[in-house]
Design an enzyme around this catalytic site. Structure first.
Site, short mmCIF file in Angstrom:
data_model
loop_
_atom_site.label_atom_id
_atom_site.label_comp_id
_atom_site.label_asym_id
_atom_site.label_seq_id
_atom_site.Cartn_x
_atom_site.Cartn_y
_atom_site.Cartn_z
N CYS A 260 -6.92 -2.63 10.04
CA CYS A 260 -8.70 -2.53 10.21
C CYS A 260 -8.73 -3.32 11.34
O CYS A 260 -9.55 -2.53 12.45
CB CYS A 260 -9.20 -3.36 8.95
SG CYS A 260 -9.44 -2.61 7.64
N LYS A 320 0.60 -8.28 6.62
CA LYS A 320 0.24 -9.71 6.11
C LYS A 320 0.84 -9.85 4.65
O LYS A 320 1.57 -8.71 4.25
CB LYS A 320 -1.15 -9.85 5.89
CG LYS A 320 -1.85 -9.11 5.18
CD LYS A 320 -3.36 -9.57 5.08
CE LYS A 320 -4.40 -8.66 4.28
NZ LYS A 320 -5.55 -9.24 4.12
P1 NAD Z 1 -6.12 5.05 3.15
O1 NAD Z 1 -5.56 5.59 4.42
O2 NAD Z 1 -5.37 4.01 2.37
O3 NAD Z 1 -7.00 5.76 2.44
C1 NAD Z 1 -7.76 6.89 2.51
C2 NAD Z 1 -7.62 8.02 1.61
O4 NAD Z 1 -8.33 9.14 1.96
C3 NAD Z 1 -6.24 8.52 1.56
O5 NAD Z 1 -5.69 8.44 0.19
C4 NAD Z 1 -6.19 10.11 2.00
O6 NAD Z 1 -5.40 11.11 1.53
C5 NAD Z 1 -7.85 10.41 1.80
N1 NAD Z 1 -8.44 11.37 2.43
C6 NAD Z 1 -8.40 11.60 3.91
N2 NAD Z 1 -9.15 12.39 3.96
C7 NAD Z 1 -9.79 13.23 2.97
C8 NAD Z 1 -10.51 14.13 2.64
N3 NAD Z 1 -10.88 15.07 3.56
N4 NAD Z 1 -10.70 14.35 1.23
C9 NAD Z 1 -10.35 13.70 0.36
N5 NAD Z 1 -9.44 12.33 0.58
C10 NAD Z 1 -9.12 12.38 1.83
O7 NAD Z 1 -7.42 4.05 4.08
P2 NAD Z 1 -7.85 2.68 3.61
O8 NAD Z 1 -7.25 1.56 3.90
O9 NAD Z 1 -8.43 2.78 1.80
O10 NAD Z 1 -9.24 2.64 4.41
C11 NAD Z 1 -10.39 3.54 3.93
C12 NAD Z 1 -11.63 3.18 5.01
O11 NAD Z 1 -12.10 1.94 4.33
C13 NAD Z 1 -11.65 3.05 6.46
O12 NAD Z 1 -12.53 3.40 7.08
C14 NAD Z 1 -11.03 1.66 6.38
O13 NAD Z 1 -11.44 1.23 7.97
C15 NAD Z 1 -11.92 1.12 5.50
N6 NAD Z 1 -11.64 -0.50 5.16
C16 NAD Z 1 -10.18 -0.62 4.80
C17 NAD Z 1 -9.90 -1.87 4.30
C18 NAD Z 1 -8.52 -2.10 3.96
O14 NAD Z 1 -8.13 -3.37 4.14
N7 NAD Z 1 -7.62 -1.19 4.07
C19 NAD Z 1 -10.92 -2.69 4.14
C20 NAD Z 1 -12.15 -2.60 4.49
C21 NAD Z 1 -12.59 -1.39 4.90
#
Ligand code: NAD
Length: 437
Positions: A260, A320
């Site tokens: 992030c 982390k």
């Molecule tokens: P991640 O990579 O763990 O998960 C994303 C998921 O989306 C994956 O499982 C992927 O297979 C799926 N995906 C991608 N394209 C797709 C599609 N076209 N159709 C269906 N599924 C699809 O990512 P994350 O860490 O969960 O982050 C997701 C969002 O949330 C990002 O924008 C991130 O910046 C935000 N975010 C993350 C956190 C964190 O701590 N990880 C916290 C707050 C916000």
């Protein structure tokens, strides 16, 4: 409510499971068939404390379902959250391919009113793009709303963060969307900040950019401490008792990583540039963060002189503690640099070993910190896992060729390390023989 979450990663899976725990019927969808197959078999593809039990419980109660079929998710839900990844492009901008793809799929399967909610972190004005995309691809005239509901959970404490948030931000354009989201979140009893969609999108980027800047600020202070023999921990303590400053994110170290902060800072700098504002402050925060790793590597080289053929042990690989996530983890750059200089690297992490295997070749993974320490010329603390705070230091020292610890997270007391007979180097804190206490 009937809800679906499209994108079942760290955010989607936790949010979907927590919504189910609150009594909603949830479909977590993803286009990664392997991930969905694992989940259907009750196996969790990521490490997040407490998540597995919660998933099992809600599967049993029939409130949670996993699917690769977006059509099924769209047809059966009144609220659809988009939680796909928004990774960085080389330009620094967020890659919105996943968001666009999902928006189109939703449009093509829309059968009646739906509220479509951006949960992924996206650049300001993405909501408008999503709305336009759905309106363009929808087969017949069907009403829908788009809203923004950025997520603030932290990996490692994600469930607690979701269930007990400091605030919930919802960006909406209609009373109907506002009512649906406020009633969905009502059981959490948290303050709800209602804004327009653009403000909600900006709140997320501004928050992450601010937190990253706070980390870089204390890291910059630590550089001055190192030069003059002051102790950054004492400085931070003296600062943080001022309520306006606060304690959080004032730990000096080798800088932030993860999926992030680095990407969101880059994205916010680019968003600002695109609208004609040069966000210099954030560029400086990013530079300080990068320098922190080089500074750490310099400490290692100063202590070991030539790195070729030196045995270097690494404690911690994840970005982390309490997560297996190694995306943009400082460990990656540090290990790559050590290997490039010809060092032999052994490493241990309580959760991230599998992930590092797919990312870096040429390191030896060990079963525990003592195996890492065997014949080591130096041990590096890269992630501040609790288990590293309570090691048997006598045993550790016996394993090592040289009793040298270079702590990138300031988890040990310099006095105590010295008593155990270690040469101990940390960030912005004098080692005992430098004085300062
Ligand atoms: P991640 O990579 O763990 O998960 C994303 C998921 O989306 C994956 O499982 C992927 O297979 C799926 N995906 C991608 N394209 C797709 C599609 N076209 N159709 C269906 N599924 C699809 O990512 P994350 O860490 O969960 O982050 C997701 C969002 O949330 C990002 O924008 C991130 O910046 C935000 N975010 C993350 C956190 C964190 O701590 N990880 C916290 C707050 C916000």
């Amino acid at each position: 409510m009937n809800i679906s979450i499209i994108g079942s990663g760290y955010v989607g899976l936790v949010s979907g499971t927590c919504f189910a725990e609150l009594g909603n019927k949830v479909i977590c969808a993803d286009n990664d068939a392997k991930k969905i197959a694992l989940l259907k078999n009750g196996r969790v593809p990521i490490f997040e404390p407490g998540l597995e039990e919660l998933i099992k419980n809600n599967l049993k109660k029939g409130r949670l379902k996993f699917s690769t079929n977006i059509k099924e998710a769209v047809i059966n839900s009144e609220v659809i959250f988009i939680a796909v990844g928004t990774p960085p492009l080389d330009s620094g901008e967020a890659d919105l391919t996943g968001i666009e793809h999902v928006a189109r799929s939703i449009a093509q399967n829309l059968t009646g009113y739906r509220l479509i909610v951006e949960k992924s972190t996206v650049p300001v004005e993405t909501g408008e793009r999503v709305k336009h995309t759905i309106a363009t691809y929808v087969k017949r005239k069907i009403k829908f709303d788009v809203a923004s509901n950025p997520e603030f959970l932290r990996e490692g404490t994600a469930i607690n963060d979701f269930m007990h948030p400091d605030r919930i931000v919802i960006g909406v354009e209609s009373k109907k969307a506002r009512d649906i989201l406020t009633s969905l979140y009502q059981p959490l009893n948290a303050p709800i900040v209602v804004t327009n969609i653009k403000s909600a999108e900006l709140i997320k980027h501004a928050s992450n950019a601010f937190l990253a800047t706070k980390i870089s600020f204390i890291n910059a202070v630590s550089r001055v401490c190192d030069k003059v023999g002051a102790n950054v921990e004492e400085v931070a303590k003296g600062m943080c008792l001022d309520k306006r400053i606060g304690r959080a994110f004032l730990d000096a170290g080798i800088g932030y990583g993860g999926s992030c902060f680095p990407k969101d800072l880059d994205a916010f700098v680019t968003i600002s540039e695109n609208v004609g504002y040069d966000f210099d402050l954030l560029k400086a925060a990013r530079r300080v963060n990068e320098e922190q790793k080089s500074f750490y590597l310099k400490k290692i080289k100063d202590a070991l002189w030539v790195l070729k053929d030196k045995n270097i042990g690494i404690l911690g690989l994840s970005f982390k503690p309490n997560t297996d996530d190694i995306r943009s983890a400082p460990s990656l750059d540090i290990i790559k640099s050590l290997l490039q200089d010809g060092a032999k690297v052994r490493a241990y992490d309580p959760q991230a070993m599998l992930k590092i295997k797919n990312e870096i070749n040429g390191i030896t993974l060990c079963k525990d910190p003592y195996e890492v320490a065997r014949h080591a010329d130096c041990l590096l603390v890269v992630t501040e896992w609790d288990e590293f705070k309570e090691l048997d230091f006598k045993r550790l020292k016996k394993q090592m060729r040289c009793a040298l610890i270079i702590d990138g997270r300031n988890i040990y007391d310099p006095e105590e390390m010295s008593k155990f007979g270690f040469k101990y180097i940390s960030i912005g804190r004098p080692s005992r023989k430098d004085g300062g206490k």
